[in-house]
Scaffold this active site. Structure first.
Site, PDB file in Angstrom:
ATOM      1  N   ARG A  43       0.748  -1.355  -0.012  1.00 43.77           N
ATOM      2  CA  ARG A  43       0.063  -0.080  -0.093  1.00 43.77           C
ATOM      3  C   ARG A  43       0.944   1.346   0.248  1.00 43.77           C
ATOM      4  NH1 ARG A  43      -3.768  -2.942   4.187  1.00 43.77           N
ATOM      5  NH2 ARG A  43      -1.859  -3.039   5.433  1.00 43.77           N
ATOM      6  N   LYS A  47       3.748 -18.067   8.117  1.00 42.71           N
ATOM      7  CA  LYS A  47       3.001 -18.614   9.613  1.00 42.71           C
ATOM      8  C   LYS A  47       2.681 -17.104  10.192  1.00 42.71           C
ATOM      9  CE  LYS A  47       6.350 -18.517  13.152  1.00 42.71           C
ATOM     10  NZ  LYS A  47       5.655 -17.674  14.391  1.00 42.71           N
ATOM     11  N   ASP A  96       8.093 -22.349   6.995  1.00 43.12           N
ATOM     12  CA  ASP A  96       8.667 -22.234   8.490  1.00 43.12           C
ATOM     13  C   ASP A  96      10.076 -22.108   8.366  1.00 43.12           C
ATOM     14  OD1 ASP A  96       9.360 -22.594  10.981  1.00 43.12           O
ATOM     15  OD2 ASP A  96       7.660 -24.010  11.648  1.00 43.12           O
ATOM     16  N   HIS A  97      10.373 -20.897   8.626  1.00 38.64           N
ATOM     17  CA  HIS A  97      11.965 -20.744   8.295  1.00 38.64           C
ATOM     18  C   HIS A  97      12.848 -21.664   9.510  1.00 38.64           C
ATOM     19  CE1 HIS A  97      11.696 -18.303  12.135  1.00 38.64           C
ATOM     20  NE2 HIS A  97      12.857 -18.489  12.253  1.00 38.64           N
ATOM     21  N   LYS A 142      16.735 -23.873   8.331  1.00 38.86           N
ATOM     22  CA  LYS A 142      18.194 -24.118   9.253  1.00 38.86           C
ATOM     23  C   LYS A 142      18.916 -25.144   8.961  1.00 38.86           C
ATOM     24  CE  LYS A 142      16.555 -20.778  12.643  1.00 38.86           C
ATOM     25  NZ  LYS A 142      17.410 -19.947  12.287  1.00 38.86           N
ATOM     26  N   GLU A 161      13.723 -17.627  24.254  1.00 40.30           N
ATOM     27  CA  GLU A 161      13.847 -16.310  23.922  1.00 40.30           C
ATOM     28  C   GLU A 161      14.301 -15.606  24.917  1.00 40.30           C
ATOM     29  OE1 GLU A 161      11.164 -14.834  20.411  1.00 40.30           O
ATOM     30  OE2 GLU A 161       9.972 -16.006  21.994  1.00 40.30           O
ATOM     31  N   ASP A 167       2.281 -19.258  19.194  1.00 41.74           N
ATOM     32  CA  ASP A 167       3.571 -18.675  18.545  1.00 41.74           C
ATOM     33  C   ASP A 167       4.674 -19.610  18.318  1.00 41.74           C
ATOM     34  OD1 ASP A 167       4.805 -16.285  17.586  1.00 41.74           O
ATOM     35  OD2 ASP A 167       6.172 -16.171  19.332  1.00 41.74           O
ATOM     36  N   HIS A 189       6.878 -24.177  14.675  1.00 35.83           N
ATOM     37  CA  HIS A 189       8.475 -24.619  15.009  1.00 35.83           C
ATOM     38  C   HIS A 189       8.391 -25.866  16.166  1.00 35.83           C
ATOM     39  CE1 HIS A 189       9.255 -20.737  13.356  1.00 35.83           C
ATOM     40  NE2 HIS A 189       9.287 -20.043  14.534  1.00 35.83           N
ATOM     41  N   LYS A 245       9.259 -16.525  26.920  1.00 34.38           N
ATOM     42  CA  LYS A 245       9.885 -15.240  26.869  1.00 34.38           C
ATOM     43  C   LYS A 245      10.745 -15.120  27.884  1.00 34.38           C
ATOM     44  CE  LYS A 245       7.722 -13.526  23.109  1.00 34.38           C
ATOM     45  NZ  LYS A 245       8.517 -12.879  21.894  1.00 34.38           N
ATOM     46  N   LYS A 289      18.847 -16.861  24.439  1.00 40.99           N
ATOM     47  CA  LYS A 289      18.017 -17.291  23.283  1.00 40.99           C
ATOM     48  C   LYS A 289      18.937 -18.574  22.667  1.00 40.99           C
ATOM     49  CE  LYS A 289      17.267 -15.875  18.500  1.00 40.99           C
ATOM     50  NZ  LYS A 289      15.920 -16.063  18.606  1.00 40.99           N
TER      51      LYS A 289
END
Length: 522
Positions: free
Chosen positions: A63, A171, A200-201, A205, A239, A258, A263, A363, A368
């Site tokens: 946009r 996702k 799904d990244h 990997k 994380e 999430d 994952h 979280k 991480k």
């Protein structure tokens, strides 16, 4: 520490990677964060490596109003900042000549008519072969409108045509089983299943891909990869950050939706699946589907026995004070959205009967990290019990580290040098950086190339998405039952808490509960 070494193959002996033919890629949401941080740098890297043709064509659509030249300047900034390839002025000039832009709304037929005209013009001038890749780097709320407009604009070739059309969907694929099914039904009314690439990244990997190679290319591990030798499996995706100003968004999602549904379920399927009959898209995805279908579904009233949820309370991490989740901007004061979840997952099949898979994500945990830890059973006869201090004869543990410091390590017991028989745990370790002399490429490079090549092995199929949502939705229903029971008693349900910067609530430790079982500290 014992390190691995890799025998370097002669250049002529190395397998040559596949390279794609001509194609045109439309990035919806081209002015957004995903396109700028990941997609455009990955495409530049692939062109640099010769895996995409020099005249690969990119059309941005969003946009935000840009001219072709203004969008190229934006793309250059992204490539210079985020690409892992050395920036070359000449290479950039050739790459930029294939970048174009169309401004439009995601539900506007006029915008898609303009997009169609631009695509047809580029088909002729840049010889794309009429091969088209549409990438939805947009909020999920516009997935259906974009797909609808693509169909109405006659931009979707039938799957049987010589030229191809493919759609990449990021996702989340819905927010529960019903919405995932509705999204799939909508997309399948316009595209064939073989044309849809649900990305799904994590599956891009290198270490995730290496799970199958490690399991099925090494004869010493496959015979012991079962209930007879494995005590339990732990999968941690932690994380070290909080919601970072996105409390309003996160409060509608939570850790289960999430991280676990996508994952972590994918990691479970790769660790637990049976050997596929071939390393191709159908065989691998059939194997994953069979494993996911074997996950024991939970009844609402037993969710509390198998799943722990919690929210972070005030704490400190790396010298920074972290407020409680309920004090974050955009979070409802009575929120029951979980920032931490641990799940004792049972798999009802021959290979894994009685072997729990423990999943943990959250979280503001201490670091991480994403890893899989396979805990093997102890040796049946403790020949060296007199030399043990209670710790060193612990189970052998195979750790597959996905991030950071990608690699694989195996903990074994060894004798310390000296006259006495004293045991010491040591690690046999393989690290990508030290073994191959380079860090693995960004996951999006592999996945984007696979889409252009038409290889769906590392992408999730409709039935995988829906069976994973089925198991997760049953947990959500159990949590809803807990909240309804609290309301019926005139109470407000409050989740357990854990201080920010710690590894979660005490209940997560109690979830393991078996002899000598505890969460591994990465």
């Amino acid at each position: 520490m014992l390190h691995s070494s890799v025998v370097e193959a002669a250049p002529e002996d190395r397998p040559r990677p596949k390279t794609s033919g001509p194609a045109l890629m439309v990035i919806f949401g081209a002015s957004g964060d995903l396109a700028q941080r990941k997609l455009l740098p990955a495409l530049y890297n692939l062109v640099q490596k010769g895996l995409l043709p020099k005249d690969f064509t990119i059309v941005g659509y969003s946009r935000t109003s840009y001219s072709d030249e203004a969008f190229r300047k934006l793309a250059r900034t992204s490539v210079e900042k985020y690409s892992d390839a050395e920036f070359s002025e000449d290479e950039w000039h050739r790459f930029a000549q294939g970048i174009f832009y169309v401004t439009g709304n995601y539900d506007d037929p006029a915008g898609f008519a303009q997009l169609k005209a631009r695509i047809e013009e580029l088909d002729n001038t840049r010889h794309t072969g009429r091969n088209r890749l549409f990438y939805l780097a947009t909020p999920p709320s516009v997935y259906e409108p974009v797909a609808t407009q693509l169909g109405l604009a006659d931009l979707v070739h039938p799957a049987t045509d010589e030229c191809w059309t493919r759609l990449v969907v990021e996702k989340p694929f819905g927010h529960d089983l019903a919405s995932a099914r509705a999204l799939n039904e909508h997309l399948l009314g316009i595209f064939h299943e073989d044309q849809i690439y649900r990305i799904d990244h994590y599956l891009g990997k290198e270490t995730v891909q290496n799970i199958l190679v490690f399991r099925f290319a090494n004869g010493i591990f496959e015979p012991i990869w079962n209930r007879n030798y494995v005590d339990h499996v732990q999968i941690t995706v932690s994380e070290s950050i909080g919601v970072e100003g996105r409390g309003g968004y996160y409060d509608k999602s939570g850790a289960l939706r999430d991280m676990v549904q996508n994952h972590m379920m994918q990691l479970v399927s790769l660790v637990g699946m049976e050997p596929p009959i071939a390393f191709d898209a159908k065989a691998v995805r059939d194997g994953k589907m069979n494993l996911l279908s074997s996950i024991r579904p939970l009844a609402p009233d037993e969710v509390g026995d198998y799943v722990v949820r919690a929210q972070y309370s005030p704490g400190e991490l790396d010298g920074t004070s972290i407020p409680a989740y309920l004090d974050e901007e955009g979070v409802a004061v009575d929120s029951t959205t979980e920032t931490f979840v641990a799940w004792k997952l049972e798999i009802d099949n021959w290979r894994w009967n009685g072997v729990p898979f423990y999943l943990r994500t959250g979280k503001v945990l201490p670091q991480k990290v994403s890893e899989i830890a396979i805990y093997f059973r102890r040796a049946p006869h403790l020949l060296f019990a007199a030399a043990d201090d209670g710790e060193h004869l612990s189970r052998n543990v195979l750790v597959i580290r996905i991030q950071p410091d990608e690699g694989i390590s195996l903990k074994i017991s060894a004798k310390q040098p000296g006259p006495a028989v004293k045991l010491q745990p040591v690690n046999m370790a393989f690290h990508y950086g030290s073994s191959f002399g380079s860090t693995p490429p960004d996951a999006y490079q592999r996945l984007l190339l696979d889409v252009v090549l038409g290889d769906g092995t590392l992408f999730t199929r409709r039935d995988e998405v829906e069976i994973a949502w089925d198991r997760v939705t049953r947990v959500l229903q159990g949590w809803k039952l807990q909240e309804d029971q609290a309301k019926a008693q005139g109470a407000t349900l409050r989740l357990p808490t854990y201080p920010a910067g710690t590894w979660g609530p005490a209940a997560a430790e109690q979830l393991l509960g078996g002899e000598g079982q505890k969460w591994r500290e990465p």
